[in-house]
Write a protein that holds these residues in place. Structure first.
Motif, PDB file in Angstrom:
ATOM      1  N   ARG A 124       0.895  -1.235   0.089  1.00 35.84           N
ATOM      2  CA  ARG A 124       0.061  -0.092   0.129  1.00 35.84           C
ATOM      3  C   ARG A 124       0.844   1.134  -0.142  1.00 35.84           C
ATOM      4  NH1 ARG A 124      -3.973   2.489  -1.318  1.00 35.84           N
ATOM      5  NH2 ARG A 124      -5.247   3.676   0.002  1.00 35.84           N
ATOM      6  N   ALA A 125       1.903   1.304   0.818  1.00 31.97           N
ATOM      7  CA  ALA A 125       2.841   2.203   0.914  1.00 31.97           C
ATOM      8  C   ALA A 125       3.525   2.629  -0.600  1.00 31.97           C
ATOM      9  CB  ALA A 125       4.031   2.190   1.988  1.00 31.97           C
ATOM     10  N   LEU A 126       3.836   1.472  -1.154  1.00 37.99           N
ATOM     11  CA  LEU A 126       4.711   1.879  -2.277  1.00 37.99           C
ATOM     12  C   LEU A 126       3.624   2.309  -3.606  1.00 37.99           C
ATOM     13  CD1 LEU A 126       7.025  -1.204  -2.257  1.00 37.99           C
ATOM     14  CD2 LEU A 126       7.603   1.093  -2.035  1.00 37.99           C
ATOM     15  N   ALA A 127       2.458   1.810  -3.547  1.00 44.62           N
ATOM     16  CA  ALA A 127       1.478   2.239  -4.440  1.00 44.62           C
ATOM     17  C   ALA A 127       0.977   3.665  -4.060  1.00 44.62           C
ATOM     18  CB  ALA A 127       0.249   1.510  -4.204  1.00 44.62           C
ATOM     19  N   LEU A 128       1.066   4.267  -2.801  1.00 46.57           N
ATOM     20  CA  LEU A 128       0.903   5.760  -2.474  1.00 46.57           C
ATOM     21  C   LEU A 128       2.085   6.714  -3.017  1.00 46.57           C
ATOM     22  CD1 LEU A 128      -1.367   5.276   0.323  1.00 46.57           C
ATOM     23  CD2 LEU A 128      -2.109   6.313  -1.443  1.00 46.57           C
ATOM     24  N   LEU A 129       3.401   5.911  -2.526  1.00 44.87           N
ATOM     25  CA  LEU A 129       4.374   6.799  -3.139  1.00 44.87           C
ATOM     26  C   LEU A 129       4.512   7.134  -4.596  1.00 44.87           C
ATOM     27  CD1 LEU A 129       6.959   5.268  -0.385  1.00 44.87           C
ATOM     28  CD2 LEU A 129       6.069   7.460  -0.533  1.00 44.87           C
ATOM     29  N   GLU A 130       4.006   5.942  -5.471  1.00 42.55           N
ATOM     30  CA  GLU A 130       3.937   5.983  -6.747  1.00 42.55           C
ATOM     31  C   GLU A 130       2.815   7.189  -7.277  1.00 42.55           C
ATOM     32  OE1 GLU A 130       3.110   3.381 -10.752  1.00 42.55           O
ATOM     33  OE2 GLU A 130       3.816   2.381  -9.090  1.00 42.55           O
ATOM     34  N   ARG A 131       1.753   7.087  -6.646  1.00 48.01           N
ATOM     35  CA  ARG A 131       0.723   8.196  -6.726  1.00 48.01           C
ATOM     36  C   ARG A 131       1.075   9.517  -6.414  1.00 48.01           C
ATOM     37  NH1 ARG A 131      -5.350   7.953  -4.075  1.00 48.01           N
ATOM     38  NH2 ARG A 131      -6.158   9.652  -5.301  1.00 48.01           N
ATOM     39  N   VAL A 132       1.969   9.834  -5.450  1.00 48.01           N
ATOM     40  CA  VAL A 132       2.458  11.187  -5.088  1.00 48.01           C
ATOM     41  C   VAL A 132       3.765  11.382  -5.922  1.00 48.01           C
ATOM     42  CG1 VAL A 132       1.122  11.357  -3.226  1.00 48.01           C
ATOM     43  CG2 VAL A 132       3.439  10.746  -2.839  1.00 48.01           C
ATOM     44  N   GLY A 133       4.317  10.630  -6.727  1.00 44.30           N
ATOM     45  CA  GLY A 133       5.506  10.950  -7.484  1.00 44.30           C
ATOM     46  C   GLY A 133       6.737  10.597  -6.778  1.00 44.30           C
ATOM     47  N   LEU A 134       6.744   9.804  -5.929  1.00 48.38           N
ATOM     48  CA  LEU A 134       7.890   9.622  -4.977  1.00 48.38           C
ATOM     49  C   LEU A 134       8.530   8.294  -4.737  1.00 48.38           C
ATOM     50  CD1 LEU A 134       6.897  12.146  -2.203  1.00 48.38           C
ATOM     51  CD2 LEU A 134       8.647  12.717  -4.042  1.00 48.38           C
ATOM     52  N   SER A 135       8.010   7.294  -5.831  1.00 47.18           N
ATOM     53  CA  SER A 135       8.763   6.068  -5.709  1.00 47.18           C
ATOM     54  C   SER A 135      10.278   5.983  -5.699  1.00 47.18           C
ATOM     55  CB  SER A 135       8.316   5.266  -7.161  1.00 47.18           C
ATOM     56  OG  SER A 135       7.019   5.335  -6.952  1.00 47.18           O
ATOM     57  N   ALA A 136      10.897   6.850  -6.299  1.00 44.33           N
ATOM     58  CA  ALA A 136      12.381   6.852  -6.543  1.00 44.33           C
ATOM     59  C   ALA A 136      12.893   7.249  -5.074  1.00 44.33           C
ATOM     60  CB  ALA A 136      13.003   7.805  -7.502  1.00 44.33           C
ATOM     61  N   HIS A 137      12.232   7.783  -4.068  1.00 49.09           N
ATOM     62  CA  HIS A 137      12.859   8.242  -2.863  1.00 49.09           C
ATOM     63  C   HIS A 137      12.279   7.235  -1.811  1.00 49.09           C
ATOM     64  CE1 HIS A 137      14.282  11.697  -4.733  1.00 49.09           C
ATOM     65  NE2 HIS A 137      13.066  12.170  -5.267  1.00 49.09           N
ATOM     66  N   LYS A 138      11.727   6.150  -1.907  1.00 48.19           N
ATOM     67  CA  LYS A 138      11.124   5.324  -1.090  1.00 48.19           C
ATOM     68  C   LYS A 138      12.176   4.856   0.148  1.00 48.19           C
ATOM     69  CE  LYS A 138      11.771   0.801  -3.277  1.00 48.19           C
ATOM     70  NZ  LYS A 138      12.822   1.049  -3.964  1.00 48.19           N
ATOM     71  N   ASP A 139      13.359   4.728  -0.105  1.00 42.05           N
ATOM     72  CA  ASP A 139      14.312   4.284   0.932  1.00 42.05           C
ATOM     73  C   ASP A 139      15.011   5.619   1.609  1.00 42.05           C
ATOM     74  OD1 ASP A 139      13.665   1.554   0.454  1.00 42.05           O
ATOM     75  OD2 ASP A 139      14.896   1.488  -1.124  1.00 42.05           O
ATOM     76  N   LYS A 140      14.724   6.909   1.171  1.00 37.17           N
ATOM     77  CA  LYS A 140      15.180   7.873   2.017  1.00 37.17           C
ATOM     78  C   LYS A 140      14.781   8.166   3.201  1.00 37.17           C
ATOM     79  CE  LYS A 140      17.034   9.873  -2.251  1.00 37.17           C
ATOM     80  NZ  LYS A 140      17.028  11.248  -3.248  1.00 37.17           N
ATOM     81  N   HIS A 141      15.619   9.070   4.069  1.00 38.64           N
ATOM     82  CA  HIS A 141      14.633   9.523   5.321  1.00 38.64           C
ATOM     83  C   HIS A 141      14.455  10.969   5.004  1.00 38.64           C
ATOM     84  CE1 HIS A 141      16.673   5.972   6.907  1.00 38.64           C
ATOM     85  NE2 HIS A 141      16.333   6.476   8.351  1.00 38.64           N
ATOM     86  N   PRO A 142      13.121  11.554   5.533  1.00 41.05           N
ATOM     87  CA  PRO A 142      12.372  12.632   5.558  1.00 41.05           C
ATOM     88  C   PRO A 142      13.727  13.597   5.275  1.00 41.05           C
ATOM     89  CG  PRO A 142      11.366  11.492   7.008  1.00 41.05           C
ATOM     90  CD  PRO A 142      12.754  10.664   6.893  1.00 41.05           C
ATOM     91  N   GLY A 143      14.848  13.777   6.241  1.00 43.32           N
ATOM     92  CA  GLY A 143      15.914  15.147   6.219  1.00 43.32           C
ATOM     93  C   GLY A 143      16.388  14.964   4.770  1.00 43.32           C
ATOM     94  N   GLY A 148       8.568  20.289  -0.254  1.00 41.95           N
ATOM     95  CA  GLY A 148       7.547  19.689  -0.914  1.00 41.95           C
ATOM     96  C   GLY A 148       7.434  18.198  -1.107  1.00 41.95           C
ATOM     97  N   GLN A 149       8.605  17.498  -1.063  1.00 43.21           N
ATOM     98  CA  GLN A 149       8.634  16.167  -1.242  1.00 43.21           C
ATOM     99  C   GLN A 149       8.345  15.471   0.168  1.00 43.21           C
ATOM    100  OE1 GLN A 149      12.783  15.738  -2.336  1.00 43.21           O
ATOM    101  NE2 GLN A 149      12.194  15.166  -4.411  1.00 43.21           N
ATOM    102  N   GLN A 150       8.587  16.335   0.947  1.00 44.33           N
ATOM    103  CA  GLN A 150       8.044  15.787   2.589  1.00 44.33           C
ATOM    104  C   GLN A 150       6.788  15.826   2.876  1.00 44.33           C
ATOM    105  OE1 GLN A 150      10.443  16.793   6.136  1.00 44.33           O
ATOM    106  NE2 GLN A 150      11.853  17.632   4.873  1.00 44.33           N
ATOM    107  N   GLN A 151       6.132  16.750   2.448  1.00 42.22           N
ATOM    108  CA  GLN A 151       4.449  17.156   2.474  1.00 42.22           C
ATOM    109  C   GLN A 151       3.982  16.338   1.490  1.00 42.22           C
ATOM    110  OE1 GLN A 151       2.543  17.700   4.495  1.00 42.22           O
ATOM    111  NE2 GLN A 151       2.353  20.007   4.403  1.00 42.22           N
ATOM    112  N   ARG A 152       4.392  15.703   0.337  1.00 45.65           N
ATOM    113  CA  ARG A 152       3.702  14.760  -0.475  1.00 45.65           C
ATOM    114  C   ARG A 152       3.787  13.453   0.258  1.00 45.65           C
ATOM    115  NH1 ARG A 152       6.173  14.451  -5.881  1.00 45.65           N
ATOM    116  NH2 ARG A 152       7.639  15.877  -5.425  1.00 45.65           N
ATOM    117  N   VAL A 153       5.173  13.200   1.036  1.00 50.27           N
ATOM    118  CA  VAL A 153       5.178  11.808   1.910  1.00 50.27           C
ATOM    119  C   VAL A 153       3.958  11.935   3.003  1.00 50.27           C
ATOM    120  CG1 VAL A 153       6.461  10.717   3.298  1.00 50.27           C
ATOM    121  CG2 VAL A 153       7.723  11.686   1.263  1.00 50.27           C
TER     122      VAL A 153
END
Length: 252
Positions: A124-143, A148-153
């Motif tokens: 579910r998490a990966l599907a939603l990250l794709e939906r908000v355009g952030l699949s490439a950042h899935k393993d990063k930490h918020p910092g 803008g990316q953090q708010q999309r997360v």
């Protein structure tokens, strides 16, 4: 054949709130229908952020009643974590866990509150990250991400709980101007998918494009509550305080 109207998703009935002797909400009543997008605006200190935080019990209120999808918010027996899953919240300052990866941020509530299995939560998490355009950042930490990316997360995290309504408290006001639109675009897509939304914002362009209704607050009171066409179209018919606010904000 008559259709009985569906009950509203959010009902706010005569809600008042005080901090000590200071009244921050004064007899506020409104509803948000299913699939409706309602923007709440007003000057700083008008009570708009307080009002939206009462909807999922982040702020207690002393008088009145709030019902979200049939759940009474003020009832002591209400399960607040479950209520907050039903009414997803996105804050001004993201409120992500800095020590967890982006994917882990999205899985935590699913496994703890909804009791989903780890694999299901991750899917579910990966599907939603794709939906908000952030699949490439899935393993990063918020910092490691921009604001803008953090708010999309944060939006994806709220969606991971399968909410029936989304609450946004000034979701773009902490962002650099060039990042505002990437967040508003995600919110616009959500509205297009029929999500019920209550949005506290100064972004009047978003309100004009996406809102069904606009609420204007001042001094803890709801001064206006009308269709966006009326709010922006018939400015002369608005209350004096609303006209003053609009004249300042629409110049930009």
């Amino acid at each position: 054949m008559q259709h009985t109207p569906k009950p509203p998703m959010i009902e706010i009935r005569q809600v008042s709130k005080w901090y000590g002797a200071f009244q921050v909400l004064d007899d506020c009543s409104t509803t948000v229908g299913r699939g409706e997008v309602v923007v709440v605006c007003g000057p700083s200190g008008s009570g708009k952020s307080t009002l939206i935080k009462t909807v999922n019990a982040l702020e207690p209120f002393q008088k009145g009643d709030i019902v979200v999808n049939g759940i009474s918010v003020g009832d002591r027996r209400t399960n607040l974590p479950k209520l907050r899953a039903v009414a997803g919240m996105v804050f001004q300052h993201f409120e992500l866990f800095p020590h967890l990866s982006v994917t882990e941020n999205l899985c935590l509530g699913q496994t703890k509150v909804l009791k989903r299995g780890k694999d299901e939560a991750r899917q579910r998490a990966l599907a939603l990250l794709e939906r908000v355009g952030l699949s490439a950042h899935k393993d990063k930490h918020p910092g490691e991400l921009s604001g803008g990316q953090q708010q999309r997360v944060a939006i994806a995290r709220a969606l991971s709980m399968d909410p029936v309504v989304m609450l946004f408290d000034e979701p773009t006001s902490a962002l650099d101007p060039e990042m505002v639109n990437e967040v508003l675009d995600v919110m616009t897509d959500l509205a297009g998918d029929g999500m019920t939304m209550m949005v506290v914002t100064h972004e009047m362009g978003f309100a004009r494009r996406v809102a069904d209704r606009v609420i204007f607050m001042d001094g803890g009171k709801i001064v206006e509550d009308c269709a966006k066409e009326q709010f922006f179209g018939n400015v002369e018919e608005r209350a004096p305080r609303t006209r003053q606010f609009l004249s300042k904000i629409l110049q930009h």
